[in-house]
Design an enzyme around this catalytic site. Sequence first.
Site, PDB file in Angstrom:
ATOM      1  N   ASP A 184     -36.362  -2.701 109.826  1.00 26.12           N
ATOM      2  CA  ASP A 184     -34.825  -2.797 110.068  1.00 26.12           C
ATOM      3  C   ASP A 184     -34.456  -2.075 111.243  1.00 26.12           C
ATOM      4  O   ASP A 184     -33.608  -1.277 111.416  1.00 26.12           O
ATOM      5  CB  ASP A 184     -34.062  -2.093 108.776  1.00 26.12           C
ATOM      6  CG  ASP A 184     -33.785  -3.157 107.620  1.00 26.12           C
ATOM      7  OD1 ASP A 184     -34.018  -4.292 107.891  1.00 26.12           O
ATOM      8  OD2 ASP A 184     -33.531  -2.417 106.431  1.00 26.12           O
TER       9      ASP A 184
ATOM     10  N   HIS B 127     -49.475  -9.022 101.538  1.00 26.48           N
ATOM     11  CA  HIS B 127     -48.394  -9.895 101.185  1.00 26.48           C
ATOM     12  C   HIS B 127     -46.956  -9.113 101.423  1.00 26.48           C
ATOM     13  O   HIS B 127     -46.827  -7.887 101.324  1.00 26.48           O
ATOM     14  CB  HIS B 127     -48.180 -10.104  99.650  1.00 26.48           C
ATOM     15  CG  HIS B 127     -48.995 -11.163  99.145  1.00 26.48           C
ATOM     16  ND1 HIS B 127     -48.825 -12.560  99.802  1.00 26.48           N
ATOM     17  CD2 HIS B 127     -50.198 -11.249  98.416  1.00 26.48           C
ATOM     18  CE1 HIS B 127     -49.568 -13.482  99.136  1.00 26.48           C
ATOM     19  NE2 HIS B 127     -50.622 -12.564  98.359  1.00 26.48           N
TER      20      HIS B 127
ATOM     21  N   ASP C  71     -33.078  -8.907 101.090  1.00 25.25           N
ATOM     22  CA  ASP C  71     -33.917  -7.833 101.778  1.00 25.25           C
ATOM     23  C   ASP C  71     -35.364  -8.126 101.753  1.00 25.25           C
ATOM     24  O   ASP C  71     -35.617  -8.923 100.957  1.00 25.25           O
ATOM     25  CB  ASP C  71     -33.744  -6.331 100.997  1.00 25.25           C
ATOM     26  CG  ASP C  71     -32.404  -5.885 101.422  1.00 25.25           C
ATOM     27  OD1 ASP C  71     -31.963  -6.010 102.654  1.00 25.25           O
ATOM     28  OD2 ASP C  71     -31.810  -5.241 100.669  1.00 25.25           O
TER      29      ASP C  71
ATOM     30  N   CYS D 160     -45.889 -12.229 105.292  1.00 22.62           N
ATOM     31  CA  CYS D 160     -44.774 -12.989 105.124  1.00 22.62           C
ATOM     32  C   CYS D 160     -43.527 -12.250 105.216  1.00 22.62           C
ATOM     33  O   CYS D 160     -43.573 -11.095 104.634  1.00 22.62           O
ATOM     34  CB  CYS D 160     -44.779 -14.006 103.879  1.00 22.62           C
ATOM     35  SG  CYS D 160     -46.342 -14.951 103.546  1.00 22.62           S
TER      36      CYS D 160
ATOM     37  N   ASP E 146     -37.333  -2.643 102.472  1.00 25.68           N
ATOM     38  CA  ASP E 146     -37.392  -2.336 104.014  1.00 25.68           C
ATOM     39  C   ASP E 146     -36.506  -1.125 104.451  1.00 25.68           C
ATOM     40  O   ASP E 146     -36.817  -0.383 105.193  1.00 25.68           O
ATOM     41  CB  ASP E 146     -37.008  -3.660 104.724  1.00 25.68           C
ATOM     42  CG  ASP E 146     -35.611  -4.275 104.268  1.00 25.68           C
ATOM     43  OD1 ASP E 146     -35.093  -3.608 103.191  1.00 25.68           O
ATOM     44  OD2 ASP E 146     -34.992  -5.243 104.594  1.00 25.68           O
ATOM     45  N   ASP E 147     -35.409  -1.064 103.649  1.00 24.32           N
ATOM     46  CA  ASP E 147     -34.508   0.068 103.668  1.00 24.32           C
ATOM     47  C   ASP E 147     -35.265   1.670 103.447  1.00 24.32           C
ATOM     48  O   ASP E 147     -35.098   2.293 104.140  1.00 24.32           O
ATOM     49  CB  ASP E 147     -33.546   0.030 102.862  1.00 24.32           C
ATOM     50  CG  ASP E 147     -32.514  -1.171 102.913  1.00 24.32           C
ATOM     51  OD1 ASP E 147     -32.681  -1.672 103.839  1.00 24.32           O
ATOM     52  OD2 ASP E 147     -31.801  -1.514 101.875  1.00 24.32           O
TER      53      ASP E 147
END
EC number: 3.4.22.-
Length: 500
Positions: free
Chosen positions: A209, A147, A162, A202, A178-179
């Site tokens: 990034d 997921h 984000d 998804c 993601d950072d």
Amino acid sequence: MDAALALLFGQVATAVLPYVVNSIGRVPRPKRVDVKKAMGEAHQCRPVVPYRAPRPYTEGRVKALFIGINYTGSSAQLGGCVNDVMHMLQTLQRIEFPISECCILVDDRRFPNFTAMPTRENIIKYMAWLVYDVRPGDVLFFHFSGHGAETKGGRDSNEKMDQCLVPLDYDKAGAILDDDLFELMIKGLPAGVRMTAVFDCCHSASLLDLPFAFVAGRNVSSNQRHEMRMVRKDNYSRGDVVMFSGCEDSGTSADVTNTSSFGNGTVAAGGAATQAFTWALLNTTGYSYIDIFMKTREVLRQKGYKQVPQLSSSKPVDLYKQFSLFGPLTMNASLVQHLPQEYVQPWAPHPAYQQPHEATLPASVSQPHSQPVMGIPVASTSNGKSNPGVSDGGRASGEVYPPTQYPSSHPAPQQQAYYQPPQQAYYQPPQQAYYQPPQQAYYQPPQQAYYQPPQQAYYQPEPHHQPAPPPPPKKENKPARPGYPMSYCMKFSQGKPGRK
């Protein structure tokens, strides 16, 4: 009650529908990752060797991390993510991708060579292992199936939303931003390190990034000239990173109930993006980056899936160069000017790789030649054709594995083979005839006549004299009357009657 209904719907949908889009949507903004702590624990990981490739890579190490999460028993349950890991391993073996170190995180302990459960803590730890102590010439491969989710952008974020990677215990430990994925896996890569990442989840287009991306809609034509574009002016890296994602940031990825229609030899559940990407790897030998990418999109479009795969990178890739999982990226000359000068400097091979020497694994380590993963036959190379994703670096195919030790202040993890149990046939008991008792005739009792009692006459009592009856009493003669004898008297009475 709502959670129970969601779980029931997810299980029924997985069993009935041809594919399921079970999206988590938005999640609370998770806590940040302590990157320094994660890198300090990376040396604790114990990788394995999943298979032995016919042509080993001698320019450095080849490290791979596979993560598949089905979220079994939860409302977010999926059906094919663990299968995706197995299918990706089988595909990489068929194209002879020579993995030398590998870790597998799945939520099924029965999985061959299971490494650890894909919790938030473990995912962060093994991501750090993947990039720990890498050097120029090393090749990295990352695959995630599970997921993905969205969360509200932070104050320091350039985006309204984000993207997040969702671990097994996300409801308690939270997701992974993601950072943090960029800080942990991409930012510190040295020049000359190549990474390929595949995200089948998804909201995955910008999970790393990266600053460059292939920007095109669903109906883009393969006949047009395509180029990468700069989508952000930060997050640069000296490493060469290419990322394939299953959908856009606002899109979803499908979980397919039966994957037989993709023609990859699988029939179980699996992710549509993983199936399309592996099909492209197996059927586009010698193709360019844009060919591989467009084939992946075309496979999904022809089968009616709405998701649109995305391509991003750390540097502006020349999409018309031949695709490879190895070596530095060839950059598009018209976009190189957008990169700071420090990120385009040439790199030199690591001293440990300049003069590779023959190194063998300890005798205790088992590496059976051409041993397929889960029994899938190894692709034949007798025809002499090259396989996509495999480069011999100008060396003969008879080269040996790279050194297992490298001079460094931080020793590399000890190379360990994928455990292969000794080949053993199923137990065959010693051949033995069924028990035959000694031949015996049926029991014959001794011949005997029926019982004859001794012949005996009927009982005859011994004769004996019975007492004689007493003799009749003797009549005593009464004395005659005195006078005359009777006879005499009668003599006279027979004359004339007398008178009384």
